[in-house]
Design a protein around this motif. Structure first.
Motif, mmCIF file in Angstrom:
data_model
loop_
_atom_site.group_PDB
_atom_site.id
_atom_site.type_symbol
_atom_site.label_atom_id
_atom_site.label_comp_id
_atom_site.label_asym_id
_atom_site.label_seq_id
_atom_site.Cartn_x
_atom_site.Cartn_y
_atom_site.Cartn_z
ATOM 1 N N ASP A 221 48.634 127.399 14.312
ATOM 2 C CA ASP A 221 49.523 126.658 15.215
ATOM 3 C C ASP A 221 50.322 125.636 14.419
ATOM 4 O O ASP A 221 49.905 125.202 13.336
ATOM 5 C CB ASP A 221 48.753 126.007 16.379
ATOM 6 C CG ASP A 221 47.879 124.853 15.928
ATOM 7 O OD1 ASP A 221 47.239 124.970 14.861
ATOM 8 O OD2 ASP A 221 47.831 123.828 16.630
ATOM 9 N N ARG B 294 44.131 132.369 9.602
ATOM 10 C CA ARG B 294 45.326 132.096 8.802
ATOM 11 C C ARG B 294 45.267 132.803 7.449
ATOM 12 O O ARG B 294 46.233 132.767 6.697
ATOM 13 C CB ARG B 294 45.551 130.595 8.616
ATOM 14 C CG ARG B 294 44.340 129.721 8.453
ATOM 15 C CD ARG B 294 44.698 128.279 8.143
ATOM 16 N NE ARG B 294 44.708 127.409 9.318
ATOM 17 C CZ ARG B 294 44.752 126.086 9.263
ATOM 18 N NH1 ARG B 294 44.823 125.468 8.088
ATOM 19 N NH2 ARG B 294 44.754 125.371 10.361
ATOM 20 N N SER C 118 51.220 122.277 14.066
ATOM 21 C CA SER C 118 50.937 120.885 14.431
ATOM 22 C C SER C 118 51.580 119.926 13.436
ATOM 23 O O SER C 118 52.031 118.855 13.804
ATOM 24 C CB SER C 118 49.430 120.641 14.502
ATOM 25 O OG SER C 118 48.804 121.048 13.302
ATOM 26 N N ASP D 113 44.699 124.656 18.863
ATOM 27 C CA ASP D 113 43.907 125.253 17.776
ATOM 28 C C ASP D 113 43.163 126.499 18.270
ATOM 29 O O ASP D 113 43.055 127.495 17.548
ATOM 30 C CB ASP D 113 42.913 124.233 17.202
ATOM 31 C CG ASP D 113 43.587 123.276 16.224
ATOM 32 O OD1 ASP D 113 44.533 123.693 15.532
ATOM 33 O OD2 ASP D 113 43.167 122.107 16.160
#
Ligand SMILES: Nc1ncnc2c1ncn2[C@@H]1O[C@H](COP(=O)(O)OP(=O)(O)OP(=O)(O)O)[C@@H](O)[C@H]1O
Ligand SMILES: Cc1ncc(C[n+]2csc(CCOP(=O)(O)O)c2C)c(N)n1
Ligand SMILES: [Mg+2]
Length: 342
Positions: free
Chosen positions: A230, A163, A232, A83
């Protein structure tokens, strides 16, 4: 059962074990680490503080009977580091909250598990020079091991990657290769016994993911990315997060998606499914201005262009996937979502 309390047990002894296991790692940002009511951190001047927290829960994120404890410790820290990488941050310190069933202290296997977990966590923390500066320890009220990692990082003021800042026309890139973590997890879950600890951590995308901190740092410092997240939960789900946050849509070219060799051993359909929806690859997904030349690797990690950001249009899919035959189909977010995946 192998009962052998070979060392003092209890909360204080465990904290001392954690303190000793993490003591070799130091950096100049942690003024006071484990031992007082709080840790004291001294962030670099001109930098902002970034904070992230992630659970690692038995039977949700790992199986005690199947995963080597070193992998559980490594992944616990890697989740938080990833993160920070996604925002281009540098880790300053980690905090670990750990709840263990009391039965673990009465069994040799329980003590070995704790040793292995702390070893895995420490090795990754040494690699990235991030000290364990504190945490909390409790007896688990159930038979499950529960861990939470908090990562504190820093980034130059107002420069952290987000983001929410992708723009129509931007190119979409991913680091590394996708689908390997899901492919490796599937082989682990199909086993009856614990996976032996691999001799090297490379090429074990599920057991030992490598958080892309240096690549995130390069993206920030060289001003390459307009937005970043990221992976995940899976490419489809995390790209949807980025699109929603940025109020844009995306088009992905199926053949451009870099598929991990472990996924490539499967049928093409299964490989693609793992790459799109598998999750836990902990690679970075970022966007860059169309005029910018992005290197083919950053911090020794390959970078692949997989698509383009588009304007968001009413009644149009958020993400469109273009297979080799040139047809276009909506790509629904179908990665990991807690409360719906079981
Ligand atoms: N229980 C909670 N209380 C407050 N905020 C939360 C809570 N759970 C999640 N959030 C916030 O929601 C946002 C998205 O959380 P999420 O855990 O999905 O992060 P992620 O980075 O997308 O996924 P991952 O945890 O897999 O890295 C983050 O800003 C997070 O801090
Ligand atoms: C035993 C076991 N079963 C399934 C999985 C797969 N899995 C669990 S959580 C997650 C997404 C990221 O988690 P989060 O959203 O909590 O950050 C994925 C892909 C696993 N790792 N272990
Ligand atoms: Mg994340």
């Amino acid at each position: 059962m192998n009962k052998m309390p070979s060392r003092p047990i209890g909360e204080l002894a465990l904290i001392e074990q954690i303190r000793q296991a993490s003591s070799p790692v130091r950096n100049k940002f942690v003024t006071l680490g484990i031992g007082d009511d709080c840790a004291i951190l001294r962030p670099p001047r001109g930098y902002e503080i970034l904070v992230t927290t992630d659970f690692t829960l038995e039977d949700r994120h790992f199986r005690r009977a199947l995963h080597p404890p070193e992998s559980v410790g490594h992944r616990c820290l890697a989740r938080g580091l990833s993160d920070l990488a996604a925002m281009g941050a540098t880790p300053l310190a980690a905090f670990l909250s750990l709840a263990l069933p009391a039965t673990m202290f009465a069994e040799k296997s329980g003590q070995l598990w704790i040793d292995g977990f702390l070893r895995g966590l420490r090795e990754l923390s040494e690699h990235h020079n991030v000290p364990l500066a504190g945490g909390d320890t409790s007896e688990s009220p159930s038979r499950f091991i529960l861990a939470d990692i908090i990562l504190i990082g820093s980034a130059p003021r107002s420069r952290a990657l987000r983001r929410s800042t992708a723009r129509p026309g931007d190119a979409i890139y991913v680091t590394g290769q996708l689908g390997g973590a899901a492919a490796e997890l599937a082989t682990i879950l199909a086993r009856k016994r614990r996976v032996p600890l691999p001799t090297a951590t490379e090429n074990h995308p599920h057991l030992f993911p490598e958080p892309r901190l240096d690549t995130g740092d390069a993206l920030l410092r060289r001003n390459l990315a307009t937005a970043c997240i990221d992976i995940s939960d899976g490419l489809s789900t995390d790209l949807a997060h980025l699109c929603r946050a940025s109020n844009v849509a995306a088009e992905i070219e199926q053949t451009a998606i870099p598929i991990h060799p472990l996924a490539r051993k499967l049928t093409p359909a299964a490989a693609l499914k793992n790459a799109l929806h598998g999750g836990e690859d902990y690679e970075l997904l970022f966007t860059a201005a169309p005029t910018l030349r992005i290197p083919s690797s950053l911090a020794a990690v390959p970078i692949t262009r997989i698509g383009t950001i588009k304007p968001k249009r009413p009644r149009q899919p958020l993400i469109t996937l273009t297979p080799p035959d040139g047809t276009r189909s909506p790509l629904e977010p179908a990665g990991w979502e807690h409360f719906t995946n079981h």
